[in-house]
Design a protein around this motif. Structure first.
Motif, PDB file in Angstrom:
ATOM      1  N   ILE A 178      50.750  39.582  47.069  1.00 25.93           N
ATOM      2  CA  ILE A 178      49.330  39.703  47.421  1.00 25.93           C
ATOM      3  C   ILE A 178      48.948  41.170  47.612  1.00 25.93           C
ATOM      4  CG2 ILE A 178      47.616  39.158  49.188  1.00 25.93           C
ATOM      5  CD1 ILE A 178      49.079  36.510  49.630  1.00 25.93           C
ATOM      6  N   ALA A 179      49.801  41.918  48.295  1.00 22.75           N
ATOM      7  CA  ALA A 179      49.493  43.329  48.535  1.00 22.75           C
ATOM      8  C   ALA A 179      49.477  44.141  47.250  1.00 22.75           C
ATOM      9  CB  ALA A 179      50.512  43.917  49.513  1.00 22.75           C
ATOM     10  N   SER A 180      50.242  43.703  46.234  1.00 23.91           N
ATOM     11  CA  SER A 180      50.308  44.451  44.973  1.00 23.91           C
ATOM     12  C   SER A 180      49.253  43.981  43.966  1.00 23.91           C
ATOM     13  CB  SER A 180      51.694  44.298  44.343  1.00 23.91           C
ATOM     14  OG  SER A 180      51.944  42.947  44.001  1.00 23.91           O
ATOM     15  N   ALA A 181      48.442  42.964  44.318  1.00 20.65           N
ATOM     16  CA  ALA A 181      47.444  42.442  43.380  1.00 20.65           C
ATOM     17  C   ALA A 181      46.491  43.530  42.916  1.00 20.65           C
ATOM     18  CB  ALA A 181      46.664  41.301  44.030  1.00 20.65           C
ATOM     19  N   ASN A 182      46.180  44.455  43.809  1.00 22.43           N
ATOM     20  CA  ASN A 182      45.249  45.538  43.467  1.00 22.43           C
ATOM     21  C   ASN A 182      45.781  46.417  42.340  1.00 22.43           C
ATOM     22  OD1 ASN A 182      42.855  47.101  43.967  1.00 22.43           O
ATOM     23  ND2 ASN A 182      44.200  48.645  44.862  1.00 22.43           N
ATOM     24  N   PHE A 183      47.110  46.531  42.212  1.00 18.12           N
ATOM     25  CA  PHE A 183      47.707  47.412  41.210  1.00 18.12           C
ATOM     26  C   PHE A 183      47.784  46.753  39.827  1.00 18.12           C
ATOM     27  CE2 PHE A 183      49.569  48.557  45.338  1.00 18.12           C
ATOM     28  CZ  PHE A 183      49.107  49.857  45.427  1.00 18.12           C
ATOM     29  N   PHE A 184      47.523  45.437  39.773  1.00 21.51           N
ATOM     30  CA  PHE A 184      47.578  44.723  38.483  1.00 21.51           C
ATOM     31  C   PHE A 184      46.187  44.373  37.960  1.00 21.51           C
ATOM     32  CE2 PHE A 184      51.636  43.778  40.545  1.00 21.51           C
ATOM     33  CZ  PHE A 184      52.522  44.092  39.540  1.00 21.51           C
ATOM     34  N   ARG A 185      45.157  44.965  38.544  1.00 24.32           N
ATOM     35  CA  ARG A 185      43.804  44.568  38.179  1.00 24.32           C
ATOM     36  C   ARG A 185      43.442  44.941  36.745  1.00 24.32           C
ATOM     37  NH1 ARG A 185      43.248  48.970  41.685  1.00 24.32           N
ATOM     38  NH2 ARG A 185      42.077  50.725  40.824  1.00 24.32           N
ATOM     39  N   GLN A 186      44.189  45.862  36.104  1.00 28.91           N
ATOM     40  CA  GLN A 186      43.897  46.204  34.707  1.00 28.91           C
ATOM     41  C   GLN A 186      44.261  45.053  33.761  1.00 28.91           C
ATOM     42  OE1 GLN A 186      45.990  47.718  36.704  1.00 28.91           O
ATOM     43  NE2 GLN A 186      47.833  48.464  35.689  1.00 28.91           N
ATOM     44  N   PHE A 187      45.032  44.037  34.263  1.00 31.08           N
ATOM     45  CA  PHE A 187      45.380  42.873  33.443  1.00 31.08           C
ATOM     46  C   PHE A 187      44.444  41.696  33.749  1.00 31.08           C
ATOM     47  CE2 PHE A 187      49.462  45.051  34.355  1.00 31.08           C
ATOM     48  CZ  PHE A 187      49.687  45.541  33.082  1.00 31.08           C
ATOM     49  N   ASP A 188      43.178  41.999  33.987  1.00 34.67           N
ATOM     50  CA  ASP A 188      42.277  40.947  34.466  1.00 34.67           C
ATOM     51  C   ASP A 188      41.764  40.032  33.357  1.00 34.67           C
ATOM     52  OD1 ASP A 188      40.602  42.651  33.152  1.00 34.67           O
ATOM     53  OD2 ASP A 188      39.417  43.200  34.917  1.00 34.67           O
ATOM     54  N   PHE A 189      42.061  40.328  32.087  1.00 36.11           N
ATOM     55  CA  PHE A 189      41.682  39.477  30.949  1.00 36.11           C
ATOM     56  C   PHE A 189      40.190  39.148  30.950  1.00 36.11           C
ATOM     57  CE2 PHE A 189      46.138  38.452  31.886  1.00 36.11           C
ATOM     58  CZ  PHE A 189      46.713  38.889  30.707  1.00 36.11           C
ATOM     59  N   GLY A 190      39.371  40.084  31.329  1.00 31.38           N
ATOM     60  CA  GLY A 190      37.931  39.916  31.196  1.00 31.38           C
ATOM     61  C   GLY A 190      37.211  39.461  32.446  1.00 31.38           C
ATOM     62  N   SER A 191      37.904  38.909  33.455  1.00 30.01           N
ATOM     63  CA  SER A 191      37.216  38.488  34.667  1.00 30.01           C
ATOM     64  C   SER A 191      36.923  39.716  35.528  1.00 30.01           C
ATOM     65  CB  SER A 191      38.075  37.496  35.453  1.00 30.01           C
ATOM     66  OG  SER A 191      39.271  38.106  35.858  1.00 30.01           O
ATOM     67  N   SER A 192      36.051  39.548  36.517  1.00 29.25           N
ATOM     68  CA  SER A 192      35.725  40.678  37.381  1.00 29.25           C
ATOM     69  C   SER A 192      36.956  41.082  38.195  1.00 29.25           C
ATOM     70  CB  SER A 192      34.582  40.296  38.307  1.00 29.25           C
ATOM     71  OG  SER A 192      35.025  39.339  39.239  1.00 29.25           O
ATOM     72  N   GLU A 193      36.934  42.323  38.652  1.00 28.75           N
ATOM     73  CA  GLU A 193      38.117  42.855  39.344  1.00 28.75           C
ATOM     74  C   GLU A 193      38.410  42.108  40.645  1.00 28.75           C
ATOM     75  OE1 GLU A 193      38.050  47.080  39.677  1.00 28.75           O
ATOM     76  OE2 GLU A 193      39.348  47.052  41.442  1.00 28.75           O
ATOM     77  N   LEU A 194      37.371  41.865  41.436  1.00 30.39           N
ATOM     78  CA  LEU A 194      37.581  41.170  42.709  1.00 30.39           C
ATOM     79  C   LEU A 194      38.050  39.731  42.480  1.00 30.39           C
ATOM     80  CD1 LEU A 194      34.494  42.435  44.721  1.00 30.39           C
ATOM     81  CD2 LEU A 194      36.882  43.087  45.050  1.00 30.39           C
ATOM     82  N   LYS A 195      37.496  39.089  41.459  1.00 29.76           N
ATOM     83  CA  LYS A 195      37.908  37.709  41.167  1.00 29.76           C
ATOM     84  C   LYS A 195      39.358  37.664  40.703  1.00 29.76           C
ATOM     85  CE  LYS A 195      36.469  33.550  38.711  1.00 29.76           C
ATOM     86  NZ  LYS A 195      37.815  33.289  38.242  1.00 29.76           N
TER      87      LYS A 195
END
Length: 281
Positions: free
Chosen positions: A37-54
């Motif tokens: 959970i704490a590292s989720a912020n570092f993987f946000r570039q793999f969001d596959f088109g959804s918004s960053e917060l989502k």
């Protein structure tokens, strides 16, 4: 062990909770969940088109679902069979303790462990989302996206704790029911995960039921669908955390969901107590 049934159940639940949190397996799962959970912020570039917060919310809730399911099945089976194998259950039941009190105490102890786990994980996820959302709100490129309000509904995340705990509570009750007649820990864990898959895919059977023309087959599929709780109903994280006009969960719908989980837990515990009463230990 004297006193009322409530006192005996509470004492068994307290010992079960303390035994669970002292296990290395529980501590490893908690550390892995916190790390994901704490590292989720570092993987946000793999969001596959959804918004960053989502994406961060989906990533964190996925970690809670994965490790919460493992915790509900494995810890419940371990705590039940450790009492059988160490003969402490026999000593306990030789005293004026009813078997249903033993089942109820075991479940209540595991339920408290699940509540602590889910509460801690979703609190951490809310902190990560709040920090990242605050950063985006102060960034000039994203100010128009937010307007005057935050996008994340943090009250909804608080509600999500209870629906998630009930979902894992159903899974723990299923495991306890299987353990009540099973002879081995491994068999209980494997069958419980099979049942988990059935409950997660139960919506396919419901779709088939609505498309059947034969009334007998339709009734049979409908009956079978009632035997297994539909855990897909508890996937309301997006509706509670990012509510929109098209995707939201009303107060009545939320309370109905909690009642649905409570009914299945009560029924499964009653079956567990009946099965364990007839078991030789």
């Amino acid at each position: 062990m004297n006193g009322s049934s409530v006192g005996r159940v509470g004492l068994i639940a307290r010992n079960t909770f303390l035994e669970a949190v002292r296990q290395k397996f529980f501590n490893v799962l908690v550390i892995l969940s916190i790390a994901m959970i704490a590292s989720a912020n570092f993987f946000r570039q793999f969001d596959f088109g959804s918004s960053e917060l989502k994406f961060i919310a989906d990533f964190g809730m996925g970690a809670v679902l994965l490790f919460g399911s493992i915790l509900a099945v494995v810890v419940t089976a371990q705590l039940f069979f450790s009492e059988i194998e160490n003969r402490t259950a026999l000593t306990m039941l030789a005293k004026p303790v009813h078997r249903w009190e033993f089942i109820a105490g075991k479940f209540l102890g595991v339920f408290c462990v699940l509540f602590a786990f889910v509460g801690l994980m979703l609190l951490l996820l809310a902190a990560v989302l709040y920090w990242r959302e605050s950063s985006l709100m102060h960034h000039h490129d994203h100010q128009d996206e937010f307007g005057e309000h935050r996008l994340v509904n943090y009250v909804g995340m608080f509600q999500l704790v209870f629906s998630e705990v009930l979902k894992f509570g159903i899974l723990a009750a299923i495991t306890l029911f299987i353990a009540s007649f099973s002879n081995t820990n491994l068999y209980t864990v494997i069958i419980s995960f099979f049942v988990l898959m059935i409950c997660q895919l139960q919506y396919i059977a419901r779709d088939s039921w609505t498309n059947l023309d034969n009334p007998i087959l339709r009734g049979l599929v409908w009956f079978l669908s009632l035997l297994f709780p539909n855990l897909q109903m508890f996937n309301v994280g997006e509706q509670l955390t990012f509510p929109t006009a098209d995707a939201t969960l009303s107060t009545g719908g939320y309370l109905g969901l909690l009642a649905y989980g409570a009914v299945y837990i009560t029924a499964l515990l009653a079956l567990s107590a009946y099965s364990f009463r007839r078991r030789e230990i």
